[in-house]
Design a protein around this motif. Structure first.
Motif, PDB file in Angstrom:
ATOM      1  N   VAL A 153       0.871  -1.233   0.001  1.00 58.14           N
ATOM      2  CA  VAL A 153       0.194  -0.084   0.039  1.00 58.14           C
ATOM      3  C   VAL A 153       0.917   1.174  -0.200  1.00 58.14           C
ATOM      4  N   ASP A 154       2.034   1.216   0.650  1.00 61.92           N
ATOM      5  CA  ASP A 154       2.838   2.261   0.620  1.00 61.92           C
ATOM      6  C   ASP A 154       3.680   2.587  -0.537  1.00 61.92           C
ATOM      7  N   ARG A 155       3.390   1.522  -1.641  1.00 59.00           N
ATOM      8  CA  ARG A 155       4.469   1.658  -2.807  1.00 59.00           C
ATOM      9  C   ARG A 155       3.557   2.314  -3.880  1.00 59.00           C
ATOM     10  N   ILE A 156       2.273   2.651  -3.885  1.00 55.74           N
ATOM     11  CA  ILE A 156       1.399   2.857  -4.971  1.00 55.74           C
ATOM     12  C   ILE A 156       0.776   4.331  -4.452  1.00 55.74           C
ATOM     13  N   MET A 157       0.342   5.128  -5.655  1.00 53.45           N
ATOM     14  CA  MET A 157      -0.086   6.443  -5.305  1.00 53.45           C
ATOM     15  C   MET A 157      -1.349   6.595  -4.236  1.00 53.45           C
ATOM     16  N   PRO A 158      -1.324   7.150  -3.418  1.00 51.41           N
ATOM     17  CA  PRO A 158      -2.224   7.334  -2.288  1.00 51.41           C
ATOM     18  C   PRO A 158      -3.522   7.566  -2.850  1.00 51.41           C
ATOM     19  N   SER A 159      -3.763   8.465  -3.794  1.00 47.47           N
ATOM     20  CA  SER A 159      -5.224   8.678  -4.333  1.00 47.47           C
ATOM     21  C   SER A 159      -5.751   7.375  -5.041  1.00 47.47           C
ATOM     22  N   PHE A 319       4.417  18.969 -31.527  1.00 48.87           N
ATOM     23  CA  PHE A 319       3.341  19.294 -30.734  1.00 48.87           C
ATOM     24  C   PHE A 319       3.573  19.162 -29.194  1.00 48.87           C
ATOM     25  N   LYS A 320       3.167  20.200 -28.373  1.00 44.56           N
ATOM     26  CA  LYS A 320       3.744  20.051 -27.141  1.00 44.56           C
ATOM     27  C   LYS A 320       2.366  20.167 -25.982  1.00 44.56           C
ATOM     28  N   TRP A 321       2.088  18.837 -25.265  1.00 44.62           N
ATOM     29  CA  TRP A 321       0.780  18.863 -24.627  1.00 44.62           C
ATOM     30  C   TRP A 321       1.114  19.812 -23.195  1.00 44.62           C
ATOM     31  N   GLY A 322       0.089  20.440 -22.895  1.00 44.54           N
ATOM     32  CA  GLY A 322       0.060  20.740 -21.667  1.00 44.54           C
ATOM     33  C   GLY A 322      -1.367  20.590 -20.811  1.00 44.54           C
ATOM     34  N   SER A 323      -1.388  20.688 -19.520  1.00 45.55           N
ATOM     35  CA  SER A 323      -2.772  20.477 -18.937  1.00 45.55           C
ATOM     36  C   SER A 323      -2.777  21.159 -17.618  1.00 45.55           C
ATOM     37  N   PHE A 324      -4.048  21.247 -17.133  1.00 45.14           N
ATOM     38  CA  PHE A 324      -4.237  22.070 -15.867  1.00 45.14           C
ATOM     39  C   PHE A 324      -5.714  21.905 -15.507  1.00 45.14           C
ATOM     40  N   ALA A 325      -5.997  21.818 -14.105  1.00 43.45           N
ATOM     41  CA  ALA A 325      -7.152  21.614 -13.546  1.00 43.45           C
ATOM     42  C   ALA A 325      -8.319  22.798 -14.069  1.00 43.45           C
ATOM     43  N   PHE A 326      -9.452  22.259 -14.056  1.00 41.06           N
ATOM     44  CA  PHE A 326     -10.303  23.503 -14.331  1.00 41.06           C
ATOM     45  C   PHE A 326     -10.535  24.533 -13.109  1.00 41.06           C
ATOM     46  N   PRO A 327     -10.506  25.729 -13.487  1.00 41.80           N
ATOM     47  CA  PRO A 327     -10.124  26.771 -12.500  1.00 41.80           C
ATOM     48  C   PRO A 327     -11.357  27.130 -11.406  1.00 41.80           C
ATOM     49  N   THR A 328     -10.909  27.930 -10.666  1.00 38.82           N
ATOM     50  CA  THR A 328     -11.952  28.120  -9.708  1.00 38.82           C
ATOM     51  C   THR A 328     -13.065  29.146 -10.288  1.00 38.82           C
ATOM     52  N   VAL A 329     -14.330  29.301  -9.716  1.00 41.37           N
ATOM     53  CA  VAL A 329     -15.056  30.376 -10.168  1.00 41.37           C
ATOM     54  C   VAL A 329     -15.655  31.091  -8.825  1.00 41.37           C
ATOM     55  N   GLY A 331     -17.372  32.880  -6.108  1.00 39.99           N
ATOM     56  CA  GLY A 331     -18.290  32.300  -5.224  1.00 39.99           C
ATOM     57  C   GLY A 331     -18.733  30.765  -5.240  1.00 39.99           C
ATOM     58  N   GLY A 332     -17.519  30.127  -5.654  1.00 42.63           N
ATOM     59  CA  GLY A 332     -17.723  28.518  -5.688  1.00 42.63           C
ATOM     60  C   GLY A 332     -17.286  28.006  -4.352  1.00 42.63           C
ATOM     61  N   VAL A 333     -17.760  26.606  -4.221  1.00 42.91           N
ATOM     62  CA  VAL A 333     -17.379  25.808  -3.071  1.00 42.91           C
ATOM     63  C   VAL A 333     -16.254  24.880  -3.464  1.00 42.91           C
ATOM     64  N   ASP A 334     -15.969  24.650  -4.752  1.00 40.08           N
ATOM     65  CA  ASP A 334     -14.973  23.569  -4.899  1.00 40.08           C
ATOM     66  C   ASP A 334     -13.701  24.384  -5.619  1.00 40.08           C
ATOM     67  N   ASP A 335     -12.440  24.020  -5.255  1.00 38.53           N
ATOM     68  CA  ASP A 335     -11.307  24.351  -5.839  1.00 38.53           C
ATOM     69  C   ASP A 335     -10.524  23.392  -6.740  1.00 38.53           C
ATOM     70  N   GLN A 336      -9.498  23.754  -7.216  1.00 37.38           N
ATOM     71  CA  GLN A 336      -8.653  22.682  -8.116  1.00 37.38           C
ATOM     72  C   GLN A 336      -8.234  21.536  -7.542  1.00 37.38           C
ATOM     73  N   THR A 337      -8.570  21.299  -6.452  1.00 36.15           N
ATOM     74  CA  THR A 337      -8.229  19.811  -5.595  1.00 36.15           C
ATOM     75  C   THR A 337      -9.375  18.938  -6.101  1.00 36.15           C
ATOM     76  N   VAL A 400      -1.463  17.937 -11.650  1.00 39.22           N
ATOM     77  CA  VAL A 400      -2.851  18.227 -11.399  1.00 39.22           C
ATOM     78  C   VAL A 400      -3.304  17.181 -10.640  1.00 39.22           C
ATOM     79  N   MET A 401      -2.989  15.769 -11.037  1.00 40.21           N
ATOM     80  CA  MET A 401      -3.547  14.456 -10.371  1.00 40.21           C
ATOM     81  C   MET A 401      -2.868  14.537  -9.014  1.00 40.21           C
ATOM     82  N   ALA A 402      -1.710  15.023  -8.593  1.00 39.46           N
ATOM     83  CA  ALA A 402      -1.119  14.929  -7.366  1.00 39.46           C
ATOM     84  C   ALA A 402      -1.959  15.749  -6.173  1.00 39.46           C
ATOM     85  N   LYS A 403      -2.872  16.754  -6.681  1.00 37.71           N
ATOM     86  CA  LYS A 403      -3.417  17.689  -5.864  1.00 37.71           C
ATOM     87  C   LYS A 403      -4.786  17.387  -5.901  1.00 37.71           C
TER      88      LYS A 403
END
Length: 448
Positions: A153-159, A319-329, A331-337, A400-403
């Motif tokens: 269990v300690d050798r794989i991603m906690p998520s 071609f260079k790939w980039g990626s990011f989490a959907f931004p906060t809005v 008055g919203g209740v959820d963030d990029q986590t 992104v996934m780490a957060k």
């Protein structure tokens, strides 16, 4: 080894992220065809023993969701070849069913067919195999030759380990592999040309980026009928939270919430400013993703971490790939986590004997630890081990996934109800296409 994965766009709860649409007829083969390293090296990495100290033994029948010629299937065969050479008392026979596997396993077991191990999308394991999967918690707490003296269990991603447990009331019920997640993917070359040096974290920053992209003659955002609910769904999820969005998929009255109109107006504003692909209303999957890489005129597309692999054969070398989490809005209740993430999983049938379970678990551990990097490299996938090296195209996705700590269903909860999801998806496309107003969108999407 690069194979294009065709993604299935409708899977029960959660990541269809994890499933693909190209079905395959059932084919069987053994995992003993060629070794990729010397016998002594294989032995040191794979040999294991059962709880009582004896050598592992068992005839394992493994039913898989990969098709016979897919890179993932070939990697599993190679892993089995190495494992069985080091553990000659174990035999592993594969049946590669393609994406029909999730449907075929249950009926086969009910008919008396021996199945020791089976893999599928984590959510499909939960929804379709809950009654037949073994509690693997004791194996997660053990150390193995391939875990460097640490508990598995300690050798794989906690998520990923956490998801395996959370789906089954705290009991680990599958070995996770090939993690995947939803996020905004972008053409990093366009971002660079437009002077966007930092990924947007807020809605205002995203709109500023869209304006810069449009000013340079590029299309800021695309999507298609396969991922139609993503932009509206993620905005609503950030604003309201997952539980409130789920109400929208099930209760037409929930659409009277003024916050829903607020979200719709934000998307309507994007359409008015010309930030969406002009053909977005009629775009059919996979046109959007192919256009993104072939024409190199489109900056952003919400999709899964499988995207670079899906379009690898048509993606230009520069071609260079980039990626990011959907931004906060505002008055919203959820963030990029918060986001959509999951994995494939390898489960063990609860009818397996103790001897078979020991052998099957040792193989599951080996695939997801010692063989994890090779599997990921072969299939251009994400490693599940904590020290895995990710593909260059997914380096940003790794951050992104780490957060991610809060989990959304695939394309958010807007699509959880099969009776409403198509109605909502059609309304989303029309809103992004600019053919209906925000008010008309709310009216149209709630008519189910």
């Amino acid at each position: 080894m690069k194979k294009v994965l065709a993604v299935a766009l409708s899977v029960t709860m959660g990541l269809s992220l994890m499933a693909c649409s190209n079905n395959s007829s059932s084919k069987s083969s053994t995992g003993a065809e060629k070794a990729s390293s010397t016998a002594s090296t294989v032995k040191s990495k794979t040999s294991s023993t059962a709880e009582n100290g004896t050598e592992l033994k068992g005839d394992i029948e493994y039913w898989s969701s990969w098709s016979e010629t897919e890179a993932q299937a070939l990697a599993l065969r190679e892993a089995a070849d190495e494992f069985t050479k080091a553990n000659p008392g174990v035999k592993i026979n594969f049946t590669f069913n393609g994406r029909d596997n999730r449907n075929l396993v249950g009926s086969a077991v009910a008919a008396g067919t021996k199945i020791t191990m089976m893999d599928a999308n984590a959510d499909n394991i939960k929804s379709m195999w809950s009654d037949m999967t073994m509690d693997l918690t004791p194996f997660f707490e053990k150390t193995y030759a391939s875990t460097d003296g640490k508990k598995y269990v300690d050798r794989i991603m906690p998520s990923m380990s956490g998801l395996s447990a959370s789906l089954f009331d705290g009991k680990y019920s599958y070995f996770p592999y090939a993690p995947q997640a939803f996020m905004i993917f972008c053409n990093k070359n366009i971002f660079d040309e437009c002077g966007i040096t930092k990924y947007p974290e807020t809605w205002a920053e995203l709109m500023d980026a869209c304006e810069k992209i449009k000013a340079k003659g590029y299309i800021p955002v695309t999507t298609d009928n396969g991922y139609a609910t993503s932009w509206v769904g993620y905005y609503l999820s950030r604003l309201l939270g997952n539980e409130e969005v789920e109400k929208l998929s099930n209760d037409p009255k929930a659409w009277s919430n003024p916050k829903v109109l607020e979200a719709a107006k934000a998307i309507e504003e994007m359409a008015k400013k010309g930030y969406f692909d002009p053909v977005i209303e009629t775009n059919t999957y996979p046109n959007a993703q192919q256009s993104m890489v072939i024409n190199e005129k489109i900056a952003m597309y919400i999709n899964g971490t499988w995207l670079p692999n899906e379009v690898s054969e048509s993606t230009p070398e520069n071609f260079k790939w980039g990626s990011f989490a959907f931004p906060t809005v505002e008055g919203g209740v959820d963030d990029q986590t918060a986001g959509c993430y999951s994995s494939y999983g390898i489960a063990i049938n609860k009818t397996a004997t103790a001897e078979e379970a020991e052998a099957a678990a040792a193989f599951g551990v080996y695939v997801t630890t010692a063989f994890d990097q090779k599997f990921s490299d072969s299939a251009n996938a994400i490693p599940v081990s904590v020290d895995g090296v990710w593909p260059d195209s997914l380096k940003d996705a790794q951050q992104v996934m780490a957060k991610y700590t809060k989990r959304y269903p695939s394309q958010t909860s807007l699509i959880l109800n099969s009776n409403s999801k198509q109605i909502i998806a059609d309304a989303c496309l029309k809103l992004m296409g600019g053919s209906i107003t925000a008010e008309k969108f709310v009216e149209m999407a709630s008519k189910f």
